[in-house]
Design an enzyme around this catalytic site. Structure first.
Site, mmCIF file in Angstrom:
data_model
loop_
_atom_site.group_PDB
_atom_site.id
_atom_site.type_symbol
_atom_site.label_atom_id
_atom_site.label_comp_id
_atom_site.label_asym_id
_atom_site.label_seq_id
_atom_site.Cartn_x
_atom_site.Cartn_y
_atom_site.Cartn_z
ATOM 1 N N ASP A 1 5.427 0.121 11.741
ATOM 2 C CA ASP A 1 4.391 -0.298 11.364
ATOM 3 C C ASP A 1 4.223 -2.053 11.762
ATOM 4 O O ASP A 1 2.935 -2.661 11.536
ATOM 5 C CB ASP A 1 4.081 -0.222 9.797
ATOM 6 C CG ASP A 1 3.919 1.072 9.309
ATOM 7 O OD1 ASP A 1 3.904 1.344 8.276
ATOM 8 O OD2 ASP A 1 3.711 2.169 10.196
ATOM 9 N N ILE B 1 2.710 18.317 8.653
ATOM 10 C CA ILE B 1 3.331 18.130 7.310
ATOM 11 C C ILE B 1 4.404 19.425 7.361
ATOM 12 O O ILE B 1 4.869 19.778 6.277
ATOM 13 C CB ILE B 1 2.352 18.122 6.339
ATOM 14 C CG1 ILE B 1 1.344 19.421 6.607
ATOM 15 C CG2 ILE B 1 1.539 16.985 6.280
ATOM 16 C CD1 ILE B 1 0.528 19.880 5.333
ATOM 17 N N ASP B 2 4.786 19.970 8.549
ATOM 18 C CA ASP B 2 5.743 21.189 8.588
ATOM 19 C C ASP B 2 6.947 20.868 7.541
ATOM 20 O O ASP B 2 7.277 21.913 6.716
ATOM 21 C CB ASP B 2 5.964 21.720 9.841
ATOM 22 C CG ASP B 2 6.634 20.374 10.674
ATOM 23 O OD1 ASP B 2 6.294 19.362 10.678
ATOM 24 O OD2 ASP B 2 7.951 20.814 11.186
ATOM 25 N N LEU B 3 7.462 19.804 7.570
ATOM 26 C CA LEU B 3 8.752 19.390 6.795
ATOM 27 C C LEU B 3 8.399 19.321 5.401
ATOM 28 O O LEU B 3 9.255 19.913 4.489
ATOM 29 C CB LEU B 3 9.406 18.134 7.185
ATOM 30 C CG LEU B 3 9.772 18.052 8.850
ATOM 31 C CD1 LEU B 3 10.182 16.705 9.177
ATOM 32 C CD2 LEU B 3 10.650 19.270 9.341
ATOM 33 N N CYS C 1 -4.406 11.727 13.162
ATOM 34 C CA CYS C 1 -5.001 10.347 13.205
ATOM 35 C C CYS C 1 -4.778 9.880 14.542
ATOM 36 O O CYS C 1 -4.369 10.267 15.422
ATOM 37 C CB CYS C 1 -4.496 9.806 12.345
ATOM 38 S SG CYS C 1 -3.088 8.992 12.412
ATOM 39 N N ARG D 1 0.683 13.946 13.407
ATOM 40 C CA ARG D 1 1.094 13.708 12.155
ATOM 41 C C ARG D 1 1.347 15.082 11.433
ATOM 42 O O ARG D 1 0.668 15.286 10.351
ATOM 43 C CB ARG D 1 -0.051 12.783 11.359
ATOM 44 C CG ARG D 1 -0.036 11.736 12.038
ATOM 45 C CD ARG D 1 0.551 10.576 11.945
ATOM 46 N NE ARG D 1 1.206 9.856 10.753
ATOM 47 C CZ ARG D 1 0.598 9.045 9.947
ATOM 48 N NH1 ARG D 1 -0.538 8.493 10.628
ATOM 49 N NH2 ARG D 1 1.060 8.481 8.699
ATOM 50 N N ARG E 1 -8.493 -0.455 5.309
ATOM 51 C CA ARG E 1 -7.719 0.462 4.531
ATOM 52 C C ARG E 1 -6.394 -0.104 4.016
ATOM 53 O O ARG E 1 -5.768 0.360 2.937
ATOM 54 C CB ARG E 1 -7.365 1.578 5.652
ATOM 55 C CG ARG E 1 -8.386 2.378 6.128
ATOM 56 C CD ARG E 1 -8.024 3.510 6.781
ATOM 57 N NE ARG E 1 -6.969 4.236 6.073
ATOM 58 C CZ ARG E 1 -6.414 5.169 6.794
ATOM 59 N NH1 ARG E 1 -6.611 5.881 7.899
ATOM 60 N NH2 ARG E 1 -5.610 6.080 6.051
ATOM 61 N N LYS F 1 0.870 -1.268 0.138
ATOM 62 C CA LYS F 1 -0.203 -0.003 0.121
ATOM 63 C C LYS F 1 0.953 1.074 0.085
ATOM 64 O O LYS F 1 0.685 2.078 -0.532
ATOM 65 C CB LYS F 1 -0.933 0.059 1.241
ATOM 66 C CG LYS F 1 -1.338 1.388 1.854
ATOM 67 C CD LYS F 1 -2.197 1.301 2.748
ATOM 68 C CE LYS F 1 -1.505 1.377 4.164
ATOM 69 N NZ LYS F 1 -1.179 2.735 4.477
ATOM 70 N N ASN F 2 1.962 1.366 0.766
ATOM 71 C CA ASN F 2 2.925 2.247 1.031
ATOM 72 C C ASN F 2 3.533 2.674 -0.048
ATOM 73 O O ASN F 2 4.163 3.616 -0.188
ATOM 74 C CB ASN F 2 3.591 2.413 2.459
ATOM 75 C CG ASN F 2 2.478 2.671 3.552
ATOM 76 O OD1 ASN F 2 1.172 2.679 3.249
ATOM 77 N ND2 ASN F 2 2.892 2.296 4.644
HETATM 78 C C1 EPZ Z 1 4.599 6.763 6.484
HETATM 79 O O1 EPZ Z 1 3.790 7.785 7.074
HETATM 80 C C2 EPZ Z 1 3.708 5.551 6.400
HETATM 81 N N1 EPZ Z 1 2.492 5.933 5.474
HETATM 82 C C3 EPZ Z 1 3.320 5.149 7.664
HETATM 83 O O2 EPZ Z 1 2.545 4.064 7.725
HETATM 84 C C4 EPZ Z 1 4.373 4.860 8.600
HETATM 85 O O3 EPZ Z 1 4.125 4.371 9.957
HETATM 86 C C5 EPZ Z 1 5.415 6.068 8.578
HETATM 87 O O4 EPZ Z 1 5.476 6.672 7.098
HETATM 88 C C6 EPZ Z 1 6.704 5.895 9.216
HETATM 89 O O5 EPZ Z 1 7.168 4.587 8.557
HETATM 90 C C7 EPZ Z 1 2.602 5.913 4.160
HETATM 91 O O6 EPZ Z 1 3.822 5.816 3.626
HETATM 92 C C8 EPZ Z 1 1.692 6.441 3.250
HETATM 93 P P1 EPZ Z 1 6.430 10.362 8.730
HETATM 94 P P2 EPZ Z 1 4.456 9.264 7.280
HETATM 95 O O7 EPZ Z 1 6.549 11.435 7.878
HETATM 96 O O8 EPZ Z 1 5.103 9.781 5.706
HETATM 97 C C9 EPZ Z 1 7.076 13.360 11.915
HETATM 98 C C10 EPZ Z 1 0.591 2.502 7.814
HETATM 99 O O9 EPZ Z 1 0.327 1.958 8.732
HETATM 100 N N2 EPZ Z 1 6.715 14.528 10.748
HETATM 101 O O10 EPZ Z 1 7.872 9.385 8.225
HETATM 102 O O11 EPZ Z 1 3.415 10.226 7.613
HETATM 103 C C11 EPZ Z 1 6.003 12.645 12.120
HETATM 104 O O12 EPZ Z 1 4.825 12.974 12.932
HETATM 105 C C12 EPZ Z 1 1.072 4.065 7.887
HETATM 106 O O13 EPZ Z 1 0.605 2.005 6.662
HETATM 107 C C13 EPZ Z 1 7.098 15.652 11.208
HETATM 108 O O14 EPZ Z 1 7.280 16.203 12.479
HETATM 109 O O15 EPZ Z 1 5.233 9.343 8.360
HETATM 110 C C14 EPZ Z 1 6.468 11.226 12.706
HETATM 111 O O16 EPZ Z 1 6.731 11.642 14.179
HETATM 112 C C15 EPZ Z 1 1.026 4.625 9.363
HETATM 113 N N3 EPZ Z 1 6.763 16.832 10.234
HETATM 114 C C16 EPZ Z 1 7.869 10.971 12.093
HETATM 115 O O17 EPZ Z 1 8.045 12.440 11.421
HETATM 116 C C17 EPZ Z 1 6.475 16.284 8.849
HETATM 117 O O18 EPZ Z 1 6.343 17.270 7.894
HETATM 118 C C18 EPZ Z 1 7.766 10.135 10.917
HETATM 119 O O19 EPZ Z 1 6.624 10.320 10.091
HETATM 120 C C19 EPZ Z 1 6.193 14.750 8.816
HETATM 121 C C20 EPZ Z 1 6.573 14.037 9.621
#
Ligand code: EPZ
Length: 420
Positions: A307, A123-125, A116, A121, A399, A22-23
Site C-alpha cells: 500500500d 476470495i477462494d482462501l 478491482c 482479488r 475512500r 481504515k484497514n
Molecule cells: C488487504 O486486502 C488490504 N485491505 C489492502 O489494502 C492491502 O493492499 C492488502 O491487504 C495487502 O496488504 C484491507 O485490509 C481492507 P490479501 P486483502 O487477501 O485482504 C491473494 C488499501 O489500499 N488472495 O492480503 O484483500 C490476493 O489476490 C487496500 O487500503 C487470494 O489469492 O488482501 C493477493 O494477491 C488495497 N485468495 C494476496 O492474496 C484469497 O482468498 C494478498 O491479498 C485472498 C487473497
C-alpha cells in the site's frame, strides 16, 4: 465529480494529525456482529469505506450512530444476512461480514466482490477455510451462499497465501465456533493484531496474536461483550504524508502515529538519504542532502507494504539514480505508472518490476486516479511538479484518506478541491 488542483513546488512545514487506520476499522466494525452489547469505536477515519460498511450493517438491520470519528453500533437488530451487490461492488472489504454473519446466524449470502483496478482479488482462501469449519458454500447468480446449520466447528487451517482479510474473516468465524481453530500462515499486520486483541478482551481465548500461527478457542455461539475500542493509527496514511515531506524536500511532522508499525517505511526513507526523528507518537522527516535511489520489494507485514508502493515510486522520481520496485502481492498494481509518465517520469515496466530513472523534472498536468493508493502517488507528484496539476476521479482518494486536501493545506501545500 470533484478534482484536486495543485500548484506544485511549494515547501511544506508543520504538523499533521494522522487518522485511525481504515484497514483496522473495517474488520472491527464487522466484528460488532459478534457482540451482545452496543459497541463504541472511536478514532474512526471519516472516509467513504467506513461509511459504506456502516451502511451495509444498517441494511442488514443493525443500528448505528457515527459522528466526530466515533461510532456506536448495535447489531442485535440484524434481520438479514444478505450483503447486496450494490454495496459489495463499491467496497470488496464488505466480504468481512461473511465470517461473523455465518457463525452468528448459521447462514449468509454475500455478493462476490469482483476484482478491482489492482487485481482479480479472489476470495477462494476465505471460502476454503470456512468449508473446513463445516460451512457449505455455493456460488449462485454472483452470490456466495454459505450455510452452517450445525454451526461452525474449529479446524486446522493452512492458508496457501498470506491473506489479511482472509485471516480476519476466519478469526471472527472461529471466535464463536465450537472448539479450537488454528490458522497457519496467518497475516501479522497491525490491523489483524488489533482485531485479535479486541476479541480477546471481549472474552475469546486467542493465542499467537501477531505471529503467523493463531489459535482461537470458540465460545460455541456465546455472543461477546466488547469493551470500547480506539482504532490504531493509519500507518499507510502516515507513510503517505512522510512521502509528501520527502518529495518536496521539506521538514514536516506526522503526529498520533505508532512508529512501531512503520519500520519498513522508515527504513526505506533513511536508505534514500532522509533524516527522521522518531518519537513515541510522532515522526519528523527532515530534508535530504542527496536523494538516493531505492530498491523495494513489497511483501506481507513486517515487510515493505504494497500500500506504500505507488507513493515510493513517485518519490523515486526525485532520486539521483535508478530505483527498482518489485510488486509481489498484486498482479496489476502499476496503474499509477502511466499517469506518472504524464508528469514526465521515466519508468520502465517488465512484468511486476518497475525501473524508475531519476532525477526527473516533473511538469504539472491532468491525471486520473485509478485506485486508492495510486491516487495518493499522483497527488505527491503534483506537489513537486512545476506548474498546475489536476487529479481527477478523486472519489478513489476519498475512500481511504480523511480530509486529504485540508491536511495538505495545513502543511502549506497550494491545493484545492473543485468541481469538474
Ligand atoms: C488487504 O486486502 C488490504 N485491505 C489492502 O489494502 C492491502 O493492499 C492488502 O491487504 C495487502 O496488504 C484491507 O485490509 C481492507 P490479501 P486483502 O487477501 O485482504 C491473494 C488499501 O489500499 N488472495 O492480503 O484483500 C490476493 O489476490 C487496500 O487500503 C487470494 O489469492 O488482501 C493477493 O494477491 C488495497 N485468495 C494476496 O492474496 C484469497 O482468498 C494478498 O491479498 C485472498 C487473497
Amino acid at each position: 465529480m470533484d478534482f484536486l488542483k495543485i500548484e506544485g513546488g511549494k515547501k511544506l512545514s508543520g504538523k499533521v494529525k494522522i487518522s485511525g487506520a481504515k484497514n483496522a476499522a473495517l474488520p472491527l466494525i464487522a466484528s460488532t456482529i459478534l457482540a451482545k452489547n452496543s459497541v463504541e469505536i472511536s478514532n474512526l477515519p471519516d472516509v467513504k469505506d467506513i461509511r459504506t460498511l456502516l451502511n451495509l450493517l444498517e441494511i442488514l438491520g443493525a443500528k448505528y450512530s457515527f459522528e466526530k470519528n466515533r461510532a456506536i453500533i448495535d447489531t442485535n437488530t440484524i434481520n438479514s444476512t444478505t450483503a447486496i451487490y450494490d454495496i459489495v461492488r463499491t467496497m470488496r472489504a464488505s466480504i468481512l461480514v461473511l465470517g461473523p454473519l455465518l457463525v452468528r446466524f448459521g447462514h449468509c449470502e454475500v455478493s462476490l466482490p469482483g476484482g478491482c483496478a489492482i487485481g482479480q482479488r479472489p476470495i477462494d482462501l476465505h471460502l476454503k477455510a470456512l468449508e473446513s469449519m463445516g460451512a457449505s458454500i455455493e456460488i449462485k447468480n454472483g452470490y456466495v451462499i454459505t450455510k452452517a446449520k450445525n454451526g461452525l466447528k474449529g479446524a486446522h487451517i493452512i492458508f496457501d497465501k498470506v491473506t489479511v482479510t482472509g485471516t480476519e474473516n476466519i478469526v471472527m468465524a472461529a471466535a464463536l465456533a465450537k472448539g479450537e481453530t488454528t490458522i497457519v500462515n496467518a497475516a501479522k499486520e497491525p490491523e489483524v493484531v488489533q482485531l485479535c486483541e479486541v476479541l480477546k478482551s471481549a472474552g475469546v481465548e486467542i493465542k499467537g496474536i501477531g505471529t503467523d500461527e493463531i489459535k482461537i478457542k470458540g465460545t460455541e455461539g456465546e455472543l461477546l461483550c466488547f469493551d470500547d475500542i480506539k482504532v490504531i493509527p493509519d500507518r499507510i496514511e502516515a507513510g503517505t504524508y512522510l512521502c509528501a515531506g520527502a518529495i518536496t524536500n521539506s521538514e514536516i511532522t506526522v503526529k498520533d502515529v505508532e512508529p512501531f508499525h512503520m519500520d519498513a517505511i522508515i527504513t526505506k526513507l533513511i536508505q534514500m538519504g532522509y533524516d527522521l526523528d522518531v518519537k513515541k507518537r510522532e515522526i519528523t522527516i527532515k530534508s535530504a542532502q542527496k536523494i538516493k535511489p531505492v530498491e523495494i520489494i513489497t511483501s506481507e507485514y513486517p515487510g515493505f507494504p504494497t500500500d506504500m508502493q505507488a507513493q515510493f515510486m513517485a518519490l523515486a522520481l526525485k532520486a539521483e539514480g535508478v530505483s527498482i520496485i518489485e510488486e509481489r502481492l498484486f498482479e496489476n498494481r502499476f496503474m499509477h505508472v502511466s499517469e506518472l509518465m504524464r508528469f514526465g517520469a521515466n519508468i520502465h515496466l517488465k512484468g511486476n518490476t518497475a525501473t524508475v530513472n531519476g532525477p526527473t523534472e516533473l511538469f504539472g498536468t491532468d491525471v486520473m486516479a485509478t485506485d486508492l493508493r495510486a491516487s495518493s502517488a499522483l497527488v505527491l507528484a503534483g506537489l513537486t511538479a512545476k506548474g498546475t496539476t489536476k487529479v481527477h476521479r478523486i472519489y478513489h482518494l476519498d475512500r481511504g484518506y480523511e480530509a486529504l486536501e485540508k491536511k495538505l493545506k495545513i502543511l502549506g501545500a497550494d491545493i484545492e478541491r473543485l468541481k469538474e
